[in-house]
Write a protein that holds these residues in place. Sequence first.
Motif, PDB file in Angstrom:
ATOM      1  N   GLY A 175     -48.215 -27.096  54.207  1.00  0.00           N
ATOM      2  CA  GLY A 175     -49.485 -27.365  55.052  1.00  0.00           C
ATOM      3  C   GLY A 175     -50.121 -26.264  55.206  1.00  0.00           C
ATOM      4  O   GLY A 175     -50.482 -25.193  54.390  1.00  0.00           O
ATOM      5  N   ARG A 176     -50.867 -26.104  56.501  1.00  0.00           N
ATOM      6  CA  ARG A 176     -51.815 -24.953  56.615  1.00  0.00           C
ATOM      7  C   ARG A 176     -51.289 -23.901  57.207  1.00  0.00           C
ATOM      8  O   ARG A 176     -50.218 -23.823  58.118  1.00  0.00           O
ATOM      9  N   ILE A 177     -51.881 -22.442  56.808  1.00  0.00           N
ATOM     10  CA  ILE A 177     -51.662 -21.242  57.821  1.00  0.00           C
ATOM     11  C   ILE A 177     -52.958 -21.032  58.220  1.00  0.00           C
ATOM     12  O   ILE A 177     -53.900 -20.965  57.942  1.00  0.00           O
ATOM     13  N   ASP A 178     -52.904 -20.795  59.527  1.00  0.00           N
ATOM     14  CA  ASP A 178     -53.886 -20.597  60.502  1.00  0.00           C
ATOM     15  C   ASP A 178     -54.971 -19.302  59.702  1.00  0.00           C
ATOM     16  O   ASP A 178     -54.506 -18.239  59.646  1.00  0.00           O
ATOM     17  N   HIS A 179     -56.038 -19.689  59.235  1.00  0.00           N
ATOM     18  CA  HIS A 179     -57.067 -18.822  58.781  1.00  0.00           C
ATOM     19  C   HIS A 179     -56.327 -18.004  57.571  1.00  0.00           C
ATOM     20  O   HIS A 179     -56.734 -16.710  57.228  1.00  0.00           O
ATOM     21  N   GLY A 180     -55.318 -18.641  57.102  1.00  0.00           N
ATOM     22  CA  GLY A 180     -54.629 -17.734  55.985  1.00  0.00           C
ATOM     23  C   GLY A 180     -54.042 -16.499  56.258  1.00  0.00           C
ATOM     24  O   GLY A 180     -53.701 -15.759  55.210  1.00  0.00           O
ATOM     25  N   GLU A 181     -53.725 -16.209  57.392  1.00  0.00           N
ATOM     26  CA  GLU A 181     -53.013 -15.111  57.946  1.00  0.00           C
ATOM     27  C   GLU A 181     -51.619 -15.303  58.392  1.00  0.00           C
ATOM     28  O   GLU A 181     -51.390 -16.245  59.171  1.00  0.00           O
TER      29      GLU A 181
END
Length: 278
Positions: free
Chosen positions: A60-66
Amino acid sequence: MNTDNTPQARRNVVRLTAGAAEVDVEPENGCRLSGLRVGGTELLRQGAKYGCFPMVPWCGRIDHGEFRNGAELHRMPVNAPPHALHGTGRDLRWRTARRDARAAVFTYDLADPAAPWPYPGTVTQVVELAEDGRSLTLTLGVEAAADSFPAQAGWHPWFVRQLDGGGAPVELSFDAAWQEERGDDHLPTGRRIDPLPGPWDDCFGMPEGVEATVTWPGRLELTVASRAEWVVVYDEQEAAVCVEPQSGPPNGLNSLPRLVTPIDPLEVSTTFSWRTLG
């Protein structure tokens, strides 16, 4: 230019067979399953970005890629602005380690220059059809070569809504203990709520293990089962529905990190089993 998009025309397709089932794996295209056929009927949405791909080393997603590992802050490529989506494994060439008629093993190096992951290690995917051709088991392993790091693993299958392009649309059934409330940024807020009716692009908790049934009325029933405790269900597109078992929730590298160490690898499996109807 050759525009044939049949499995035979694609490069380096590993085909596995057992009973009435066939599986095509494309190690050079993120080690995704580009085909899953039962009795000649294709169950997966076709196309270079679809099929069923492994999500690793995050889901899934990582918050703002960080994400952080202790005091270290790492930034992953933002491929679904403003977030980083579905890991790097689906974008890489994997190596075929071994294979036979109905099973194969694939690997890639986490330190692959094409994969901007900051820690060395190895990812392995095992794809195995049961001898009777009535089920398929997928297993992902993530191993650390040196420093420990947080990781996740899972799968993103795109099941077609209608078999052979017609007939009754697919029906989806599952019983989750909770739903992760989704914020406007498409990330879990950290609040667990009672499951809401679809359509969904949502994560659900199943502490006893994932179990969901995908049914094409009168044709075929497929069960997705895993000891993993999380599943994302995505059914907002007309062409397909997705049932994604995974080792942690979206943004889990930050909210629920599972450390992989040299003596404690991450391993997760899922099994698709099916039976004909009518």
